[in-house]
Structures are given as C-alpha cells and as structure tokens.
Design a protein around this motif. Sequence first.
Motif, mmCIF file in Angstrom:
data_model
loop_
_atom_site.group_PDB
_atom_site.id
_atom_site.type_symbol
_atom_site.label_atom_id
_atom_site.label_comp_id
_atom_site.label_asym_id
_atom_site.label_seq_id
_atom_site.Cartn_x
_atom_site.Cartn_y
_atom_site.Cartn_z
ATOM 1 N N LEU A 73 39.756 30.193 35.824
ATOM 2 C CA LEU A 73 40.919 31.078 35.897
ATOM 3 C C LEU A 73 40.799 32.018 37.092
ATOM 4 C CD1 LEU A 73 41.436 32.011 32.140
ATOM 5 C CD2 LEU A 73 43.069 30.783 33.573
ATOM 6 N N ASP A 74 39.616 32.586 37.281
ATOM 7 C CA ASP A 74 39.401 33.478 38.418
ATOM 8 C C ASP A 74 39.567 32.736 39.734
ATOM 9 O OD1 ASP A 74 38.840 35.468 36.577
ATOM 10 O OD2 ASP A 74 36.665 35.298 36.786
ATOM 11 N N LEU A 75 39.030 31.506 39.783
ATOM 12 C CA LEU A 75 39.180 30.678 40.984
ATOM 13 C C LEU A 75 40.652 30.403 41.259
ATOM 14 C CD1 LEU A 75 37.841 28.633 43.118
ATOM 15 C CD2 LEU A 75 38.312 26.905 41.379
ATOM 16 N N ALA A 76 41.407 30.073 40.218
ATOM 17 C CA ALA A 76 42.828 29.758 40.397
ATOM 18 C C ALA A 76 43.575 30.938 40.997
ATOM 19 C CB ALA A 76 43.436 29.372 39.046
ATOM 20 N N ALA A 77 43.333 32.134 40.472
ATOM 21 C CA ALA A 77 44.025 33.314 40.994
ATOM 22 C C ALA A 77 43.676 33.544 42.458
ATOM 23 C CB ALA A 77 43.664 34.533 40.154
ATOM 24 N N ARG A 78 42.411 33.340 42.795
ATOM 25 C CA ARG A 78 41.971 33.557 44.175
ATOM 26 C C ARG A 78 42.591 32.519 45.112
ATOM 27 N NH1 ARG A 78 37.099 33.472 43.079
ATOM 28 N NH2 ARG A 78 36.435 31.394 43.747
ATOM 29 N N VAL A 79 42.591 31.251 44.697
ATOM 30 C CA VAL A 79 43.129 30.195 45.552
ATOM 31 C C VAL A 79 44.629 30.371 45.759
ATOM 32 C CG1 VAL A 79 43.639 27.721 45.623
ATOM 33 C CG2 VAL A 79 41.341 28.506 45.045
ATOM 34 N N LEU A 80 45.354 30.685 44.716
ATOM 35 C CA LEU A 80 46.796 30.869 44.855
ATOM 36 C C LEU A 80 47.109 32.035 45.791
ATOM 37 C CD1 LEU A 80 47.906 30.258 41.157
ATOM 38 C CD2 LEU A 80 48.216 28.711 43.104
ATOM 39 N N ARG A 81 46.319 33.084 45.690
ATOM 40 C CA ARG A 81 46.547 34.257 46.551
ATOM 41 C C ARG A 81 46.231 33.929 48.007
ATOM 42 N NH1 ARG A 81 43.248 37.171 44.232
ATOM 43 N NH2 ARG A 81 41.521 37.077 45.704
ATOM 44 N N THR A 82 45.061 33.333 48.253
ATOM 45 C CA THR A 82 44.654 33.070 49.640
ATOM 46 C C THR A 82 45.444 31.919 50.261
ATOM 47 O OG1 THR A 82 42.835 31.657 48.880
ATOM 48 C CG2 THR A 82 42.339 33.978 49.284
ATOM 49 N N GLY A 84 48.596 31.849 50.091
ATOM 50 C CA GLY A 84 49.864 32.450 50.493
ATOM 51 C C GLY A 84 50.973 32.352 49.472
ATOM 52 N N LEU A 85 50.636 32.043 48.215
ATOM 53 C CA LEU A 85 51.678 31.940 47.190
ATOM 54 C C LEU A 85 51.989 33.308 46.604
ATOM 55 C CD1 LEU A 85 50.232 28.708 45.729
ATOM 56 C CD2 LEU A 85 52.630 28.946 46.297
ATOM 57 N N PRO A 86 53.252 33.563 46.270
ATOM 58 C CA PRO A 86 53.608 34.852 45.686
ATOM 59 C C PRO A 86 53.047 34.985 44.272
ATOM 60 C CG PRO A 86 55.475 33.366 45.588
ATOM 61 C CD PRO A 86 54.416 32.656 46.379
ATOM 62 N N GLN A 87 52.825 36.224 43.847
ATOM 63 C CA GLN A 87 52.405 36.470 42.478
ATOM 64 C C GLN A 87 53.588 36.216 41.550
ATOM 65 O OE1 GLN A 87 49.692 36.760 41.001
ATOM 66 N NE2 GLN A 87 49.399 38.577 39.734
ATOM 67 N N ALA A 115 43.750 35.390 31.402
ATOM 68 C CA ALA A 115 44.921 34.908 32.148
ATOM 69 C C ALA A 115 45.916 36.039 32.377
ATOM 70 C CB ALA A 115 45.578 33.759 31.392
ATOM 71 N N GLU A 116 46.147 36.848 31.350
ATOM 72 C CA GLU A 116 47.093 37.966 31.475
ATOM 73 C C GLU A 116 46.611 39.005 32.478
ATOM 74 O OE1 GLU A 116 49.145 39.528 27.822
ATOM 75 O OE2 GLU A 116 47.567 38.358 26.850
ATOM 76 N N SER A 117 45.301 39.123 32.634
ATOM 77 C CA SER A 117 44.774 40.090 33.596
ATOM 78 C C SER A 117 44.967 39.617 35.032
ATOM 79 C CB SER A 117 43.289 40.346 33.333
ATOM 80 O OG SER A 117 42.472 39.243 33.751
ATOM 81 N N LEU A 118 45.187 38.315 35.214
ATOM 82 C CA LEU A 118 45.335 37.735 36.552
ATOM 83 C C LEU A 118 46.785 37.514 36.946
ATOM 84 C CD1 LEU A 118 42.444 35.137 36.154
ATOM 85 C CD2 LEU A 118 42.381 37.207 37.551
ATOM 86 N N TRP A 119 47.621 37.199 35.976
ATOM 87 C CA TRP A 119 49.049 37.004 36.204
ATOM 88 C C TRP A 119 49.802 37.725 35.084
ATOM 89 C CZ3 TRP A 119 45.646 32.833 35.852
ATOM 90 C CH2 TRP A 119 45.363 32.158 37.042
ATOM 91 N N PRO A 120 50.881 38.391 35.387
ATOM 92 C CA PRO A 120 51.648 39.003 34.295
ATOM 93 C C PRO A 120 52.294 37.920 33.428
ATOM 94 C CG PRO A 120 52.854 39.159 36.367
ATOM 95 C CD PRO A 120 51.492 38.632 36.715
ATOM 96 N N LEU A 121 52.300 38.159 32.128
ATOM 97 C CA LEU A 121 53.021 37.256 31.234
ATOM 98 C C LEU A 121 54.503 37.611 31.264
ATOM 99 C CD1 LEU A 121 51.215 36.726 27.776
ATOM 100 C CD2 LEU A 121 51.833 34.997 29.458
ATOM 101 N N ALA A 122 55.362 36.615 31.436
ATOM 102 C CA ALA A 122 56.796 36.872 31.354
ATOM 103 C C ALA A 122 57.133 37.448 29.976
ATOM 104 C CB ALA A 122 57.564 35.576 31.585
#
Length: 409
Positions: A73-82, A84-87, A115-122
């Motif tokens: 999960l931590d890797l996913a958040a880092r890869v998506l950010r680096t 260039g994908l929007p949060q 997961a909620e700490s890395l991406w906001p839940l809709a």
Amino acid sequence: MPGPLPDGDPAPEDGQLPGQVQEGAAGRNFGLYVHIPFCAVRCGYCDFNTYTATELGPGASQDEYAGTAMAELDLAARVLRTSGLPQRPLQTVFFGGGTPTLLPTEDLAALLRRAESLWPLAPDAEVTTEANPDSVTEASLQRLADAGFTRVSFGMQSAVPHVLKVLDRTHAPERVPEAVRWARNAGLDVSIDLIYGTPGESMDDWEETLSAALSYEPDHVSAYSLIIEDGTKLAARMRRGEVPPIDEDDHADKYLAAERMMEAHGLHWYEVSNWSRTPDLACRHNLAYWRGDDWWGIGPGAHSHVGGVRWWNIKHPVPYANRLAAGKSPAAGRETLDGSAAHMEQVMLRTRLNEGIPVEVLSAGGRRAIPSLIAEGLIDPPSAFRGTLALTLEGRLLADGVVRRLLPD
C-alpha cells in the motif's frame, strides 16, 4: 493449483509508471483490490492464487501478511505520486481471495485504515469483503462494519449438500441464512455468489439453490457457470470419468432459470452474470473493471490497471514478501495496451453490461455485424437505433459469440 501468470514485459523494480498514465487520470475512478491468498481448504474447482496452511512453507505467515500488504500500500501511494498522478479518493475497496475473513478482523480493519491514511475515502465509498459463511461470526461482522466495511459477499455456491461436496465446499447450507442475518444486523449490504452446472447438479438442485438464496433477500447475486480449469482437482476427476463432463445446454437452461427467478424476486441483471436489487446496489468495484477505470491490486498474484498500463505481482507469498522487504516492487511483469488491444478489451467487457456499448466505439467491421445480430435476436433493436448495443436475453447466452462478431479480424 493456481494457473500461470501471463506473458509480458519486465516490470521496473521501483514500480514507476510511464507518463501516459497521467492523461485523463482526473476523469477516471480509482479503487483498491486487496488479495488475501489464504484458504482453509482448496476447493476442487479453484485455480485462484490461494494457499492452504500446508502449502505455504517457511516464510509465508498469515500472522505477518497484513504488515506485508501494508508495505505494498505504501509503495502504491509513492509510485502513483511520483508517476505524476493526481490524488484521487478511493471509490471502492475490495478484499478478495482466498478467504479474506480467515485473517483476524483487526488485520482487515488495519489494512483499511492504512489505505485511508494514503488516499481519502469517497463519502459513499463501497468497501467489500468476500467471506465464506463458516468464516464469520456475528461479532466479527459487526467489527468489520464498525471499521468501515459496507458490503459482504458470501460464497454460498449451492444449497444442496451433494453439490457442495463435489465442489469441496466446507460450509453447511444452514449457515448461510445465519451469516446473512448477522451481516444485516451489522448494517452491511449483502451479496451472494452462486455456481451452476456442477457435475451431478440437476435442474431441481439448481432451482432449490436459487430459491434458498433469494429467500434471504440479498441485495446482489452473482451466478457463474462452472468452468473446469486445467490443473484443478475437479479437472482430474473429470478426466478419470469420476464425474460427468460439462453440458453447455444444461448451463444455458440453468441461466434462463436464474434470470426468471431473479426477476420474479426483484433482482435485475446489470452484467451477464450479476443481478442487483437496484442500480445503486450493483458491485461498483467490478463495474470499475468492466468500464476500464484505475485500480491497484495489492497482494501476491494481484493484477493492477492504471491508464492503460496493466501489471501483475509475483504469485507466491514468500518471494512477494521478500521483494517488498527489499524495497522493490513485487510486480512480475506488465503490458501497455495499445490502441487495438484497448479497443478489443473495451468491446469484450462493456458488451457484457446492460448499459451496452456505444455503436461509435466499434470499428467499421464491427458495425457491419449489427443488422444480422438484430435479426437473430441477440441485440436489442430500440437500443441499437438509439446508438447503443445492448444484449437481449438470448444475446446474453451467446455473449462471447456476439463479442467475436463485433471484433472482426
């Protein structure tokens, strides 16, 4: 045993995604799939990437799995950010397997919190876990609801003991209504998964299963025809002549019985194998797959898709954990869908939905097939005249053939 991974290109060790994934990303929904690769018993028909305790071997512990999955999960958040994908908020989270509820509810809750700490839940996020009826209690379902889960999908498969025995399912049929009642009391939406066409299952058996499942008043039902996969115990039994072969006409008759009984109980199809009580109760996570949205698959053997790039993880839990412990992506390979592959996938998946597929998406060759599909009763004429191809009931029975004709060489 689990089938092989697909062929593909090497995946980078850092997991970095190409720049093309940024295009249109803000307009695509984002979800998570969390694979829990553990089962108490391997079912005879299953070729999913799952393992029993005796199959795991040294270094693969259910007790340590939540921590390993959090590392991805931590890797996913880092890869998506680096990359260039929007949060983007999580629209759906789906815990599948395997049997996710073999893990302690505290582990499942902890994974959702990470997961909620890395991406906001809709605000209206759908959070589902699959479960075997004998792997939950009233208290565990309440804890899951309290943790933020909104939906549970029970693997009922059949209400008939001799059919469950052929499938190697371990739960007693009478446990299903009890588990459904507990889920309802916890405030969870309820889906029931069924399988039809098991060797030795009569039409009376199938209708008994449908009657039982529908009597529990589920919000959603998935009904899949049994497919015998190479390498499974059931495939070996069929080769030895211990069980009869699959009968496609029997499958078609049972699908028609399912449609008739679902409609009579107020459930309506939205995908060839799925029915829901209202459109809002359709499985939004699976709809994201069929509509080509973005999702990250956590866990050994899990598949991901972001912006036309698809990748899949190492299958066994031990090397999966070792890669993450070394700070590397667990991806075993990946592919980038080019224009023709993306078109083929869109037609294959969206044709299965009751909302249909716009005629304008089809190639010239695909559009030429429309008149004959209408004449044969496979495509709904009024929808086609309005510019959308939607399957009729007969078309659903022959959905794969319809797709082939919409994708001419």
